[in-house]
Write an enzyme that holds these catalytic residues in place. Structure first.
Site, PDB file in Angstrom:
ATOM      1  N   HIS A 146      -6.336  11.091  -2.146  1.00 17.34           N
ATOM      2  CA  HIS A 146      -5.008  11.588  -1.771  1.00 17.34           C
ATOM      3  C   HIS A 146      -4.946  13.055  -2.186  1.00 17.34           C
ATOM      4  O   HIS A 146      -5.610  13.458  -3.151  1.00 17.34           O
ATOM      5  CB  HIS A 146      -3.973  10.759  -2.544  1.00 17.34           C
ATOM      6  N   ASP A 223      -7.079   7.375 -10.293  1.00 14.24           N
ATOM      7  CA  ASP A 223      -5.820   7.409  -9.558  1.00 14.24           C
ATOM      8  C   ASP A 223      -5.521   5.963  -9.169  1.00 14.24           C
ATOM      9  O   ASP A 223      -6.146   5.398  -8.268  1.00 14.24           O
ATOM     10  CB  ASP A 223      -5.973   8.301  -8.316  1.00 14.24           C
ATOM     11  N   GLN A 226      -2.288   3.218  -5.914  1.00 16.56           N
ATOM     12  CA  GLN A 226      -2.267   2.082  -4.983  1.00 16.56           C
ATOM     13  C   GLN A 226      -2.793   0.792  -5.598  1.00 16.56           C
ATOM     14  O   GLN A 226      -2.480  -0.295  -5.106  1.00 16.56           O
ATOM     15  CB  GLN A 226      -3.102   2.409  -3.718  1.00 16.56           C
ATOM     16  N   LYS A 249       5.928   2.580  -6.466  1.00 15.78           N
ATOM     17  CA  LYS A 249       5.026   1.741  -5.667  1.00 15.78           C
ATOM     18  C   LYS A 249       4.886   0.336  -6.268  1.00 15.78           C
ATOM     19  O   LYS A 249       4.197  -0.507  -5.719  1.00 15.78           O
ATOM     20  CB  LYS A 249       3.653   2.408  -5.536  1.00 15.78           C
ATOM     21  N   CYS A 387      -1.181  12.101   3.589  1.00 12.44           N
ATOM     22  CA  CYS A 387      -1.573  12.989   2.490  1.00 12.44           C
ATOM     23  C   CYS A 387      -3.045  12.803   2.136  1.00 12.44           C
ATOM     24  O   CYS A 387      -3.435  12.856   0.956  1.00 12.44           O
ATOM     25  CB  CYS A 387      -0.703  12.778   1.251  1.00 12.44           C
TER      26      CYS A 387
HETATM   27  N1  C6P Z   1       0.855   7.878  -1.491  1.00 16.39           N
HETATM   28  C1  C6P Z   1       1.484   7.124   0.729  1.00 16.39           C
HETATM   29  O1  C6P Z   1       2.290   6.986   1.674  1.00 16.39           O
HETATM   30  P1  C6P Z   1       3.327  10.049  -5.919  1.00 16.39           P
HETATM   31  O2  C6P Z   1       3.787  10.729  -4.661  1.00 16.39           O
HETATM   32  O3  C6P Z   1       3.089  11.019  -7.044  1.00 16.39           O
HETATM   33  O4  C6P Z   1       4.151   8.874  -6.302  1.00 16.39           O
HETATM   34  O5  C6P Z   1       1.898   9.395  -5.561  1.00 16.39           O
HETATM   35  C2  C6P Z   1       0.886  10.194  -5.050  1.00 16.39           C
HETATM   36  C3  C6P Z   1      -0.283   9.353  -4.641  1.00 16.39           C
HETATM   37  C4  C6P Z   1      -1.475   9.483  -5.325  1.00 16.39           C
HETATM   38  N2  C6P Z   1      -2.549   8.733  -5.035  1.00 16.39           N
HETATM   39  C5  C6P Z   1      -2.512   7.818  -4.055  1.00 16.39           C
HETATM   40  C6  C6P Z   1      -3.728   6.987  -3.791  1.00 16.39           C
HETATM   41  C7  C6P Z   1      -1.331   7.637  -3.317  1.00 16.39           C
HETATM   42  O6  C6P Z   1      -1.314   6.721  -2.347  1.00 16.39           O
HETATM   43  C8  C6P Z   1      -0.202   8.432  -3.591  1.00 16.39           C
HETATM   44  C9  C6P Z   1       1.055   8.307  -2.786  1.00 16.39           C
HETATM   45  C10 C6P Z   1       1.992   7.640  -0.605  1.00 16.39           C
HETATM   46  O7  C6P Z   1       0.322   6.820   0.844  1.00 16.39           O
HETATM   47  C11 C6P Z   1       2.894   8.815  -0.420  1.00 16.39           C
HETATM   48  S1  C6P Z   1       2.044  10.245   0.166  1.00 16.39           S
END
Ligand code: C6P
Length: 428
Positions: A146, A223, A226, A249, A387
């Site tokens: 991401h 990370d 997910q 999430k 993203c």
């Molecule tokens: N992915 C998606 O629609 P934040 O925005 O900080 O809560 O998470 C960022 C992030 C980091 N790593 C992974 C693997 C992610 O999937 C995400 C967030 C969302 O896929 C919003 S872009």
């Protein structure tokens, strides 16, 4: 404070009761009633919410916990000696312990509350990265990261002269690990890797990678944005040094998440932001910083968010992550089979180990058009690059349609998605 603990325990019981239809299976219809928004209509159709990788819906247990905080004991924390301040502080610190237990950390001192995964990774990049990286050093990421696990490393590499290297991915969306020994060398200071891809659904073999990275003396950041909601993680079993996740999430509020970091690493790290809370003593000549994790929580934090996140974790534990994962495996199998029947649909991401993310392109419609038409059917999916633009580049596509499933989704909803795609075909 006992009062608020009891409420948390009630949330567990409520979740447990909602799903206790038999020993292992989940009574999904019952569980859906925990999520008020799932009962609404969109464009005159029942909402079919398939955008869970972007954010999950919130159960009443979480909504009520936040409501209760604001109605009954809203106060700033670590500052006041009055009753409300003490209750709020205790609830916030209990939330930290709850997150620590959920992740398997050895102590709550290893948990820094952040705005989410993105801020947690930026914290490590700017604090640990800036003080530990230099010319000749390397940070290793993968092609399926991401943006929030790419851009912070590009920034810190630019600041320190370190180099960013990338583990490639194959046509199915698996990491290509054949050449990993050439990528992971004594120059590697950090491996920053996603546990589960948001764009492809791939679950990476991070256990092996962590071992290999440690063997060359590198630190590892996972990370887990997910994976925490679907697989759960145990930082001690994984042996990672840093792990980041987002509350929104995992059925929790937005604007709250956490960084897990080994305490000895946190202790050696300089602050990332300055302000109130993160200090022991401030003189105009200089400042003595607070201990971790407070050193990294400058300013008034998202108190309601942290307390809401703890309620979300209670909710998940009430169901059981194993049962959630099992149910999602069923949904993934059903969804993969159902989408394979749609002529002109190609799944992007068919890796060896996958979670319930169905990313696809259509030969009869652009993803954005498909998303808009699906929305008119009440079906919420995400369209775009998610993203993860390097993933799109790897497969030579601008975007995908992504249906991402959660435990409250049903086979019937997947059928509605498939019917919606036939409508897309008709209208484009
Ligand atoms: N992915 C998606 O629609 P934040 O925005 O900080 O809560 O998470 C960022 C992030 C980091 N790593 C992974 C693997 C992610 O999937 C995400 C967030 C969302 O896929 C919003 S872009």
């Amino acid at each position: 404070m006992t009062q608020h603990h009891t409420q948390s325990a009630e949330a567990v019981t409520a979740a447990g009761a909602a799903v206790a239809s038999n020993d292992r299976g989940i009574d999904v219809e019952r569980l859906r009633t925990d999520f008020p928004v799932l009962a609404r209509q969109v464009h005159g159709r029942p909402l079919v919410y398939l955008d869970n990788a972007a954010t999950t819906q919130k159960p009443t247990a979480v909504i009520d916990t936040i409501d209760r905080y604001y109605r009954q004991y809203n106060a700033n924390i670590h500052r006041g000696i009055h009753c409300l301040a003490e209750e709020a502080t205790a609830a916030y610190e209990n939330a930290r312990s709850r997150v620590a237990r959920f992740l398997g950390a050895t102590s709550e001192r290893e948990i820094v509350f952040t705005r989410g995964t993105t801020e947690a990774i930026n914290l490590v990049a700017q604090s640990w990265g800036r003080s530990n990286l230099g010319p000749g050093d390397e940070v290793l990421i993968s092609h399926m990261e991401h943006h929030s696990n790419i851009v912070p490393w590009q920034i810190v590499c630019g600041q320190t002269g370190a180099k960013l290297r990338v583990i490639p991915i194959d046509d199915q969306g698996n990491l290509v690990l054949d050449g990993v020994d050439e990528l992971l060398t004594e120059r590697t200071k950090l491996l920053a890797i996603t546990h589960m891809s948001n764009a492809l659904g791939t679950i990476n073999p991070i256990e092996d990678l962590i071992e290999k990275a440690h063997a060359v003396g590198a630190k590892v950041l996972v990370d887990a944005a997910q994976s925490v909601p679907h697989l759960g993680v145990d930082v001690q079993a994984l042996g990672c040094d840093f792990l980041a996740f987002s509350g929104h999430k995992v059925f929790g509020p937005t604007g709250i998440g956490a960084l897990y970091a080994r305490y000895d690493l946190l202790e050696a790290m300089p602050p990332y932001q300055g302000g109130g809370e993160m200090i022991k003593q401030v003189k105009l000549e200089g400042t003595e910083y607070n201990e971790p994790p407070y050193r990294f929580e400058a300013g008034t934090p998202h108190i309601a968010g942290a307390i809401g996140l703890a309620a979300a974790i209670d909710y998940i534990d009430g169901i059981g992550l194993e049962r959630i994962a099992e149910r999602e495996r069923q949904l993934l199998a059903y969804g993969t089979e159902a989408l394979s029947q749609v002529a002109g649909l190609k799944l992007i991401g068919t890796g060896r180990r996958k979670a319930a993310v169905l990313s696809f392109v259509l030969d009869f419609a652009h993803p954005l058009d498909a998303g808009m038409i699906l929305d008119r059917q009440g079906v919420a999916v995400r369209t775009g690059h998610h993203c993860a633009q390097p993933v799109m580049d790897r497969y030579g596509i601008p975007a995908t349609v992504r249906a991402s499933l959660a435990v409250y989704n049903t086979e019937r909803e997947i059928d509605t998605l498939v019917a919606g795609l036939e409508k897309v075909r008709e209208l484009t």
